[in-house]
Design an enzyme around this catalytic site. Structure first.
Site, PDB file in Angstrom:
ATOM      1  N   GLU A  77       0.899  -1.367   0.213  1.00  0.00           N
ATOM      2  CA  GLU A  77       0.160  -0.207   0.007  1.00  0.00           C
ATOM      3  C   GLU A  77       0.899   1.446  -0.015  1.00  0.00           C
ATOM      4  O   GLU A  77       0.573   2.380  -0.512  1.00  0.00           O
ATOM      5  CB  GLU A  77      -1.115  -0.014   1.292  1.00  0.00           C
ATOM      6  CG  GLU A  77      -1.976   1.146   1.436  1.00  0.00           C
ATOM      7  CD  GLU A  77      -2.867   1.255   0.657  1.00  0.00           C
ATOM      8  OE1 GLU A  77      -3.005   1.024  -0.660  1.00  0.00           O
ATOM      9  OE2 GLU A  77      -4.109   1.903   1.250  1.00  0.00           O
ATOM     10  N   THR A 122      -3.518  10.007  -3.664  1.00  0.00           N
ATOM     11  CA  THR A 122      -3.097   9.857  -2.090  1.00  0.00           C
ATOM     12  C   THR A 122      -2.018  10.633  -1.774  1.00  0.00           C
ATOM     13  O   THR A 122      -2.197  11.572  -0.763  1.00  0.00           O
ATOM     14  CB  THR A 122      -3.166   8.624  -1.589  1.00  0.00           C
ATOM     15  OG1 THR A 122      -4.404   7.887  -2.204  1.00  0.00           O
ATOM     16  CG2 THR A 122      -3.279   8.353  -0.204  1.00  0.00           C
TER      17      THR A 122
END
Ligand code: ADP
Length: 307
Positions: free
Chosen positions: A128, A181
């Protein structure tokens, strides 16, 4: 067993007052993955559906997570990872997390489950991290474990499953804008005023107490974000209009899902979530930007095997 087919749920993280420490798993929205043990010792990634993602295992979060797990186990097995990508990358509902968590969960199953679900977390987080440039678990943890999850601490990682009223459901609007992000995190900076911190941890405690006792009014009062939303909401056209519509239509709260651009309304009951979802869609339509609407309950289970 040398092949497994799994459903990897989409996740909503932050949930207004829980920046980087809260997340939940959705029941109806998610990717599918088929993982096969191969005779070689390589990792391969293939995609059967959805917007293009990197297929090089070194650049795909599934490959990086899988490699971290296999190195940790000292395994020289090879795996073929097939991804049906239904959660759009960059949507803010855990597209990368679903692949990172799915890869380690599926491979662990095929190897006879040497690690517990919690022990898989750091490996999913390693993957991630290449998508978000940050070490965070608020999407991978609920994806792996299901339900509503609190990340109590990161060093060492300490993850707690929260009790929550089973009638909670969400309406989510995903405007088709890409917000990375990594870029969105820089907007927040690394300092917050003390009065905002006090307000935020008061609300976080209130939300967790409200979830545990089934106090919907307390849940609603606590769904306020003093940290990320003020800095990020300008990236989402129509944010204020949707928020006003959600609250006047009876949602318990409204905020940014993860780093956006998706927004969520938390509601009491799936029927209310569907009604609020329609109002949100009507409020967003004048922006002239394509979008998806999802309505879903919260799923108590995380990744699961499907036929
Ligand atoms: P989201 O919150 O939707 O996961 P991110 O910005 O965190 O969005 O991640 C999306 C980025 O991660 C994209 O640049 C995408 O190319 C990259 N990526 C790498 N592997 C994957 C994967 N298996 N699934 C989704 N995105 C991936």
């Amino acid at each position: 067993m040398d092949k497994i087919k799994i459903f990897c749920p989409a996740t909503v993280s932050n949930l207004s007052c829980g920046f980087d420490v809260l997340g939940l798993a959705l029941e109806q929205v998610g990717d599918e993955m088929i993982i096969r043990k191969t005779s070689g010792n390589q990792l391969t990634i293939r995609q059967t559906e959805g917007p293009e993602i990197p297929l090089d295992p070194a650049n795909n979060v599934a490959g990086v997570s899988a490699r971290s797990l296999l190195d940790h186990l000292g395994s020289e097995d090879g795996f073929d990872i097939e991804i049906a990508k239904r959660i759009k990358p960059g949507s803010g509902i855990g597209s990368s997390a679903a692949s990172a968590a799915g890869a380690v969960w599926g491979i662990n199953q095929l190897l006879g489950a040497p690690l517990t679900t919690k022990e898989l977390l750091p490996h999913a987080m390693t993957g991630e991290a290449i998508a978000s440039d940050a070490w965070h678990a608020d999407n991978v943890a609920p994806c792996l474990m299901g339900g509503f999850v609190l990340i109590r601490g990161y060093d060492p990682i300490d993850v707690i499953q929260l009790s929550f009223p089973k009638d909670l459901a969400l309406a989510i609007i995903h405007p088709h804008l890409e917000i990375k992000t990594a870029e969105s995190r820089t907007l927040i900076g690394d300092k917050i005023p003390l009065k905002n911190a006090v307000a935020q941890w008061g609300n976080l405690g209130g939300l967790i107490a409200g979830l545990a006792s089934g106090d919907h009014d307390l849940i609603s009062r606590s769904l306020v974000d003093h940290v990320a939303e003020p800095k990020r909401k300008h990236q989402i056209p129509g944010f204020e209009e949707m928020k006003t519509e959600a609250i006047t239509s009876g949602a318990l709260g409204f905020g940014i899902s993860g780093s956006g651009p998706s927004v969520f309304a938390l509601c009491r009951g799936i029927t209310k979530a569907e009604e609020v979802g329609q109002k949100l869609a009507d409020a967003f339509t004048p922006q002239g930007i394509a979008f998806d609407l999802y309505c879903s309950r919260i799923h108590s289970e995380g990744i699961r095997i499907i036929p």
